[in-house]
Design a protein around this motif. Structure first.
Motif, PDB file in Angstrom:
ATOM      1  N   GLY A 293      48.907  82.228  46.487  1.00  0.00           N
ATOM      2  CA  GLY A 293      47.625  82.603  47.082  1.00  0.00           C
ATOM      3  C   GLY A 293      46.431  82.085  46.304  1.00  0.00           C
ATOM      4  N   GLU A 294      46.740  81.355  45.233  1.00  0.00           N
ATOM      5  CA  GLU A 294      45.643  80.845  44.407  1.00  0.00           C
ATOM      6  C   GLU A 294      44.971  79.668  45.114  1.00  0.00           C
ATOM      7  OE1 GLU A 294      45.070  78.887  39.994  1.00  0.00           O
ATOM      8  OE2 GLU A 294      46.942  79.910  40.442  1.00  0.00           O
ATOM      9  N   GLY A 295      43.770  79.884  45.571  1.00  0.00           N
ATOM     10  CA  GLY A 295      43.052  78.858  46.332  1.00  0.00           C
ATOM     11  C   GLY A 295      42.460  77.807  45.437  1.00  0.00           C
TER      12      GLY A 295
ATOM     13  N   THR B 136      43.393  72.914  55.278  1.00  0.00           N
ATOM     14  CA  THR B 136      43.958  72.960  56.634  1.00  0.00           C
ATOM     15  C   THR B 136      44.488  71.599  57.104  1.00  0.00           C
ATOM     16  OG1 THR B 136      41.771  72.577  57.565  1.00  0.00           O
ATOM     17  CG2 THR B 136      42.481  74.875  57.367  1.00  0.00           C
ATOM     18  N   GLU B 137      44.361  70.561  56.287  1.00  0.00           N
ATOM     19  CA  GLU B 137      44.817  69.220  56.696  1.00  0.00           C
ATOM     20  C   GLU B 137      46.300  69.195  57.095  1.00  0.00           C
ATOM     21  OE1 GLU B 137      43.864  65.976  57.234  1.00  0.00           O
ATOM     22  OE2 GLU B 137      41.846  66.815  57.327  1.00  0.00           O
TER      23      GLU B 137
ATOM     24  N   ASN C  76      50.695  76.664  57.089  1.00  0.00           N
ATOM     25  CA  ASN C  76      50.144  77.957  56.649  1.00  0.00           C
ATOM     26  C   ASN C  76      50.150  78.078  55.125  1.00  0.00           C
ATOM     27  OD1 ASN C  76      49.604  78.797  59.243  1.00  0.00           O
ATOM     28  ND2 ASN C  76      51.482  79.998  59.447  1.00  0.00           N
ATOM     29  N   LEU C  77      51.244  77.623  54.486  1.00  0.00           N
ATOM     30  CA  LEU C  77      51.309  77.671  53.015  1.00  0.00           C
ATOM     31  C   LEU C  77      50.193  76.833  52.400  1.00  0.00           C
ATOM     32  CD1 LEU C  77      55.169  77.309  52.451  1.00  0.00           C
ATOM     33  CD2 LEU C  77      53.790  79.306  51.822  1.00  0.00           C
ATOM     34  N   LEU C  78      49.996  75.647  52.968  1.00  0.00           N
ATOM     35  CA  LEU C  78      48.964  74.757  52.418  1.00  0.00           C
ATOM     36  C   LEU C  78      47.563  75.306  52.666  1.00  0.00           C
ATOM     37  CD1 LEU C  78      50.569  71.359  53.414  1.00  0.00           C
ATOM     38  CD2 LEU C  78      50.035  72.070  51.076  1.00  0.00           C
ATOM     39  N   THR C  79      47.399  75.986  53.808  1.00  0.00           N
ATOM     40  CA  THR C  79      46.091  76.569  54.114  1.00  0.00           C
ATOM     41  C   THR C  79      45.749  77.661  53.105  1.00  0.00           C
ATOM     42  OG1 THR C  79      46.340  76.065  56.461  1.00  0.00           O
ATOM     43  CG2 THR C  79      44.760  77.790  55.891  1.00  0.00           C
ATOM     44  N   SER C  80      46.796  78.358  52.618  1.00  0.00           N
ATOM     45  CA  SER C  80      46.516  79.440  51.666  1.00  0.00           C
ATOM     46  C   SER C  80      46.372  78.927  50.237  1.00  0.00           C
ATOM     47  CB  SER C  80      47.583  80.533  51.798  1.00  0.00           C
ATOM     48  OG  SER C  80      48.434  80.586  50.698  1.00  0.00           O
ATOM     49  N   SER C  81      47.145  77.891  49.873  1.00  0.00           N
ATOM     50  CA  SER C  81      47.090  77.401  48.490  1.00  0.00           C
ATOM     51  C   SER C  81      47.760  76.037  48.383  1.00  0.00           C
ATOM     52  CB  SER C  81      47.811  78.400  47.569  1.00  0.00           C
ATOM     53  OG  SER C  81      47.946  77.854  46.274  1.00  0.00           O
ATOM     54  N   LEU C  82      47.275  75.213  47.471  1.00  0.00           N
ATOM     55  CA  LEU C  82      47.916  73.907  47.226  1.00  0.00           C
ATOM     56  C   LEU C  82      48.963  74.001  46.119  1.00  0.00           C
ATOM     57  CD1 LEU C  82      44.860  71.441  47.356  1.00  0.00           C
ATOM     58  CD2 LEU C  82      46.343  72.215  49.219  1.00  0.00           C
ATOM     59  N   LYS C  83      49.011  75.134  45.438  1.00  0.00           N
ATOM     60  CA  LYS C  83      49.970  75.293  44.334  1.00  0.00           C
ATOM     61  C   LYS C  83      51.397  75.444  44.869  1.00  0.00           C
ATOM     62  CE  LYS C  83      46.744  76.213  40.992  1.00  0.00           C
ATOM     63  NZ  LYS C  83      46.532  75.373  39.812  1.00  0.00           N
TER      64      LYS C  83
END
Ligand SMILES: [Zn+2]
Length: 193
Positions: free
Chosen positions: A126-128, A132-133, A106-113
């Protein structure tokens, strides 16, 4: 140049200056054993297990888990480089206890930061964009260290590419004292047959 890059290259220059005879070390580990342990920055296997260059294989990943790739390394360690005893060493206060597969994906789906954690859990900037990988990866998180060590020793013990005569020892490293504490159930499961 980044501060870290400068520091690392400076430290390396000093290491080279006192490298001595280590260039003559043979490739196979002299003391014929391997350690699978966590990448946690507080753990230094060379210090906690008394290793010098050339002594042993140290395989590290997040959690010190017996992932397919850790097993790949262990099989090479034995089959081609002659190690005869293996340790699986997890530790107290491991970061892998702080999330689940669902939380991570879920964290990765919202942002990679980089996310942050507080008493109420993990939060994302939340910075996109996110991705979803992460939903398709087993992050091999840990709920209980004794269970995770035992589970990993068992997985290695029962792996078809691992010979029965390698003893596999299961330990937890205590980050508060530096002590290695045996997980009896793991060592029992890892006994050489
Ligand atoms: Zn850890």
């Amino acid at each position: 140049m980044s501060k870290i890059l400068t520091e690392v290259l400076g430290a390396n220059a000093q290491y080279v200056a006192s490298f001595g005879e280590k260039g003559k070390l043979p490739l196979p580990p002299a003391r014929q054993f391997a350690i699978l342990t966590c990448m946690d920055a507080r753990l230094d296997p060379a210090k906690y297990a008394g290793l010098a260059e050339g002594d042993a294989h140290v395989i590290r990943n997040a959690g010190g888990r017996a992932s397919d790739d850790a097993i790949r390394s262990l099989v090479i360690s034995y089959k081609l480089l002659g190690t005869r005893e293996w340790f699986v060493i997890h530790h107290t206060d491991c970061g892998m206890e702080l999330f689940t597969n669902e939380v991570m994906s879920n964290l990765l789906t919202s942002s990679l930061k980089t996310a942050s954690i507080d008493a109420s859990g993990w939060h994302d900037s939340g910075e996109g964009p996110g991705c979803t990988e992460g939903k398709y990866i087993n992050w091999l998180t840990i709920k209980n260290q004794e269970e995770s060590v035992t589970e990993d020793v068992l997985r290695i013990r029962n792996h078809p590419l691992v010979p029965k005569d390698i003893p596999i020892y299961g330990y937890i490293y205590d980050v508060k004292s530096g002590r290695l504490i045996e997980v009896a159930a793991a060592s029992k499961a890892g006994k050489a047959g």
